[in-house]
Motif scaffolding. Structure first.
Motif, PDB file in Angstrom:
ATOM      1  N   VAL A  54       0.842  -1.201   0.000  1.00  0.00           N
ATOM      2  CA  VAL A  54       0.000   0.000   0.000  1.00  0.00           C
ATOM      3  C   VAL A  54       0.873   1.245   0.000  1.00  0.00           C
ATOM      4  O   VAL A  54       0.650   2.189  -0.767  1.00  0.00           O
ATOM      5  N   LEU A  55       1.892   1.222   0.828  1.00  0.00           N
ATOM      6  CA  LEU A  55       2.804   2.362   0.921  1.00  0.00           C
ATOM      7  C   LEU A  55       3.446   2.646  -0.433  1.00  0.00           C
ATOM      8  O   LEU A  55       3.489   3.791  -0.905  1.00  0.00           O
ATOM      9  N   ALA A  56       3.941   1.580  -1.081  1.00  0.00           N
ATOM     10  CA  ALA A  56       4.607   1.729  -2.372  1.00  0.00           C
ATOM     11  C   ALA A  56       3.635   2.270  -3.417  1.00  0.00           C
ATOM     12  O   ALA A  56       3.965   3.146  -4.218  1.00  0.00           O
ATOM     13  N   LEU A  57       2.411   1.742  -3.356  1.00  0.00           N
ATOM     14  CA  LEU A  57       1.392   2.159  -4.311  1.00  0.00           C
ATOM     15  C   LEU A  57       1.062   3.641  -4.147  1.00  0.00           C
ATOM     16  O   LEU A  57       0.987   4.396  -5.118  1.00  0.00           O
ATOM     17  N   VAL A  58       0.896   4.066  -2.884  1.00  0.00           N
ATOM     18  CA  VAL A  58       0.593   5.472  -2.618  1.00  0.00           C
ATOM     19  C   VAL A  58       1.735   6.349  -3.102  1.00  0.00           C
ATOM     20  O   VAL A  58       1.526   7.353  -3.787  1.00  0.00           O
TER      21      VAL A  58
ATOM     22  N   ALA B 182       0.477   8.828  -5.930  1.00  0.00           N
ATOM     23  CA  ALA B 182       0.100  10.144  -5.414  1.00  0.00           C
ATOM     24  C   ALA B 182       0.444  11.280  -6.378  1.00  0.00           C
ATOM     25  O   ALA B 182      -0.419  12.117  -6.679  1.00  0.00           O
ATOM     26  N   PRO B 183       1.677  11.299  -6.915  1.00  0.00           N
ATOM     27  CA  PRO B 183       1.986  12.396  -7.852  1.00  0.00           C
ATOM     28  C   PRO B 183       1.087  12.356  -9.085  1.00  0.00           C
ATOM     29  O   PRO B 183       0.676  13.413  -9.591  1.00  0.00           O
ATOM     30  N   VAL B 184       0.784  11.141  -9.539  1.00  0.00           N
ATOM     31  CA  VAL B 184      -0.068  11.009 -10.723  1.00  0.00           C
ATOM     32  C   VAL B 184      -1.459  11.564 -10.409  1.00  0.00           C
ATOM     33  O   VAL B 184      -2.040  12.317 -11.196  1.00  0.00           O
ATOM     34  N   TYR B 185      -1.941  11.197  -9.240  1.00  0.00           N
ATOM     35  CA  TYR B 185      -3.257  11.687  -8.832  1.00  0.00           C
ATOM     36  C   TYR B 185      -3.246  13.211  -8.720  1.00  0.00           C
ATOM     37  O   TYR B 185      -4.160  13.885  -9.185  1.00  0.00           O
ATOM     38  N   TRP B 186      -2.191  13.722  -8.161  1.00  0.00           N
ATOM     39  CA  TRP B 186      -2.076  15.173  -7.987  1.00  0.00           C
ATOM     40  C   TRP B 186      -2.075  15.870  -9.336  1.00  0.00           C
ATOM     41  O   TRP B 186      -2.761  16.879  -9.541  1.00  0.00           O
TER      42      TRP B 186
END
Ligand SMILES: Nc1ncnc2c1ncn2[C@@H]1O[C@H](COP(=O)(O)OP(=O)(O)OP(=O)(O)O)[C@@H](O)[C@H]1O
Ligand SMILES: [Mg+2]
Lengths: 275, 354
Positions: free
Chosen positions: A13-17, A21-25
């Motif tokens: 989960v940590l790796a996925l976030v 996260a930058p992509v989502y941002w």
């Protein structure tokens, strides 16, 4: 048992976030109005989406053109890198050259990727200037082909080495030419490897920034990464436009990689030799 | 087509793998290259196919010297030890491949594939992929791919070695019939002497890259040219006893046999079927003790000890003897072979020099 599972899931989960996260941002910024972009506290989910940045990038500005340039350069350079690199790799795995050249050559070829790219950027710029190829797609195609070649040779060498020689020899005895045996027998067997190599070349060419920046400055020859970076100016940074272009730049690679996933799984050559 | 090897030598670096190899094979013959593992059989075959270069000497197919003809233009068909079926093609496509390469049109291609498939009884398999076949089926497909066209000769490299014993015997018979039917020159490589004896019209025995003897199976069996051939051909192996002949008697540790030959140090060779065992004492027989007996069903192999020598005899199936039991041997010395002691000559008979 259970503890390790939780531990493992936690890491995933940590790796996925961290990865997403930058992509989502970027995705949200591309859809936010400029006011929302800088809201404090940041608006993670609740904002009114707008397509204004997309129209701004692809209608008002020439990002459509950059996209096309990127696509042409990536596809054509990948094609040539595969064509030349595959033949070279085949020769290196199948023919014995005098003085052990087949082994030495492979290392030399790889060594061209061992120094930092910036070392070649300046000489390349001067050469392209003298050839009057600055600000052309051809310059990028040549450079990307050369840049991908060592990689193709090394990947394909591994795949060719796995194809039993018997198969080609059988093809020759059956009356086929070398090239015929390569095309009809060997290439189909290494096609998963070929696909994986192609994906990698496309991604590298598509994302390449340094050479594109050095060799192209005009709208007509500029690739997407250079175009995006160009929105950072002395006076303003067009976050929305950059994000919109970034999202679009990401799409083809994503779609392509997903489509190719099936080929990336190997196992076609099983059952070739009795066992 | 006839095939001729003339003083062919092959070296890999410093090691000579095939050494001054000469052989003339007539059109339509079924010749088996027989020899122990690593003696250069495959290398010889590969040189003929053009997959390996010839270091020196010449190879002819018919009257054509083919040393420098590329593989694809030699018009030979080869069945590989590994079968080498193309894994991404269906069985039908595999068999049709040599025709496709020769641009035979589609209709005829299909007809010919159907014909050989019928001949080899693999019709139900045509749409499958090689990995969905058993070893025996793959072997048939490999054969089918070879016979779908009419090449100048068939080359087969231990095509039966990966099959189980029963299937091997069955395929052996089928191969022989097939070759008889097609009448195409065939060179077959094996290290199994039984295969060689049953299949060949002539057998070429090799050792360390050198030809030892080239003759019919019967002559190889009855008149081995040297000690190596004598020992290698025949199962169980020929009995070999080292000794010397003095004044018409062969002497070796505890064996004395009257032999009508001039004095010399010799190795005497006797096939197991020429050693007769008796549980009752016989006049002039050699006393021996039973080491072990092996009942084969239709006969019994009796392993015997005569002093330091181990001797094998063939006895009828009803022969019974306990271990260590004392028995008497009668040797058919008129069937014996004599070889110069411990020194195997290579076969270089006049009639073989081509
Ligand atoms: N490419 C090669 N390079 C070096 N040595 C080789 C090569 N190919 C074969 N040899 C050697 O040549 C010798 C003969 O090999 P070959 O394959 O002809 O034997 P073979 O009679 O077919 O044996 P087998 O019954 O085990 O198949 C072997 O000692 C082998 O190690
Ligand atoms: Mg072999």
């Amino acid at each position: 048992m259970k503890r390790t599972r939780i531990f493992r899931t936690g890491w995933l989960v940590l790796a996925l976030v961290a990865a997403l996260a930058p992509v989502y941002w970027m995705l949200t910024i591309s859809l936010k109005t400029e006011v929302d972009q800088f809201a404090i506290p940041p608006k993670w989910f609740s904002f009114t989406p707008t397509l204004q940045h997309y129209t701004d990038a692809f209608v008002t500005r020439s990002f459509g053109q950059y996209l096309l340039t990127s696509a042409i350069v990536a596809v054509v350079s990948t094609f040539f890198a595969l064509l030349i690199g595959t033949l070279a790799a085949y020769a290196l795995t199948r023919f014995r050259l005098p003085w052990n050249l087949d082994h030495k050559l492979s290392l030399w070829i790889l060594s061209t990727r061992m120094f930092p790219a910036i070392v070649t950027a300046v000489p390349l710029f001067l050469m392209m200037r003298d050839l009057r190829l600055l600000n052309t797609k051809l310059a990028l195609i040549i450079v990307y082909t050369a840049f991908n070649l060592p990689f193709v040779v090394w990947m394909m060498r591994g795949f060719f080495a796995e194809v039993p020689r018997d198969l080609e020899e059988a093809a020759l005895v059956d009356g086929d030419s070398r090239l015929g045996a390569l095309v009809r027998v060997v290439l189909p067997l290494v096609s998963p490897g070929l696909a994986a190599t192609a994906v990698f070349c496309l991604i590298v060419s598509w994302n390449e920034f340094l050479f594109a920046l050095v060799l192209t400055q005009t709208d007509a020859a500029m690739t997407l990464p250079v175009g995006i970076a160009g929105r950072v100016t002395q006076y303003e940074i067009k976050w929305g436009v950059m994000s919109a272009a970034g999202v679009v730049a990401m799409m083809p690679i994503l779609v392509f990689a997903l489509a190719m996933q099936r080929y990336l799984v190997r196992g076609l050559s099983l059952g070739a030799v009795k066992g | 087509m006839s095939i001729k090897f003339k003083n062919v030598t092959k070296s890999f670096g410093d090691s000579k793998v095939v050494d001054d190899f000469s052989l003339k094979i007539e059109d339509g013959e079924f010749v088996v290259l027989l020899g122990p593992s690593g003696c250069g059989k495959t290398t010889t075959l590969r040189m003929l196919a053009g997959l390996e270069s010839v270091t020196s000497g010449d190879i002819y197919v018919g009257d054509e010297r083919i040393n420098d003809v590329p593989t694809q233009r030699r018009d030979l068909a080869m069945v590989f030890q590994s079968y080498a079926l193309y894994p991404h093609m269906s069985i039908a496509e595999n068999i049709a491949y040599p025709l496709r390469v020769r641009k035979v049109d589609r209709n005829e291609r299909e007809q010919r594939v159907a014909r050989v498939a019928k001949m080899l009884e693999i019709e139900p398999l045509l749409q499958r992929k090689p990995r969905q076949l058993s070893g025996g089926e793959r072997q048939r497909v490999a054969l089918a791919r070879a016979i779908v066209r009419e090449p100048r000769a068939y080359l087969m490299d231990e095509p039966l070695s990966n099959l189980d014993a029963r299937l091997r015997v069955q395929m052996r018979g089928e191969l022989k019939r097939l070759q008889h039917q097609l009448g195409t020159t065939t060179i077959y490589v094996t290290h199994d002497q039984a295969e060689a004896m049953t299949l060949a019209s002539r057998v070429a025995v090799m050792k360390k890259g050198r030809l030892q003897q080239f003759d019919t199976p019967l002559n190889i069996y009855n008149h081995p040219a040297n000690r190596f051939v004598a020992e290698f051909v025949g199962s169980p192996s020929m009995n070999l006893i080292d000794g010397k002949i003095e004044h018409g008697v062969f002497l070796s540790d505890s064996i004395k046999i009257p032999i009508d030959r001039s004095d010399a140090a010799v190795t005497i060779g006797l096939r197991p079927e020429h050693v007769h065992v008796s549980t009752a004492p016989l006049d002039g027989a050699i006393p021996a003790s039973v080491y072990v007996t092996e009942l084969m069903g239709n006969e019994t192999f009796v392993f015997l000890l005569v002093g330091p020598h181990k001797i094998i005899a063939r006895a009828p199936a009803d022969f019974r003897a306990e271990v260590n039991c004392k028995v008497w041997l009668r040797l058919e010395t008129d069937k014996a072979h004599f070889f110069p002691k411990e020194h195997s000559t290579d076969y270089t008979d006049q009639k073989q020099s081509v």
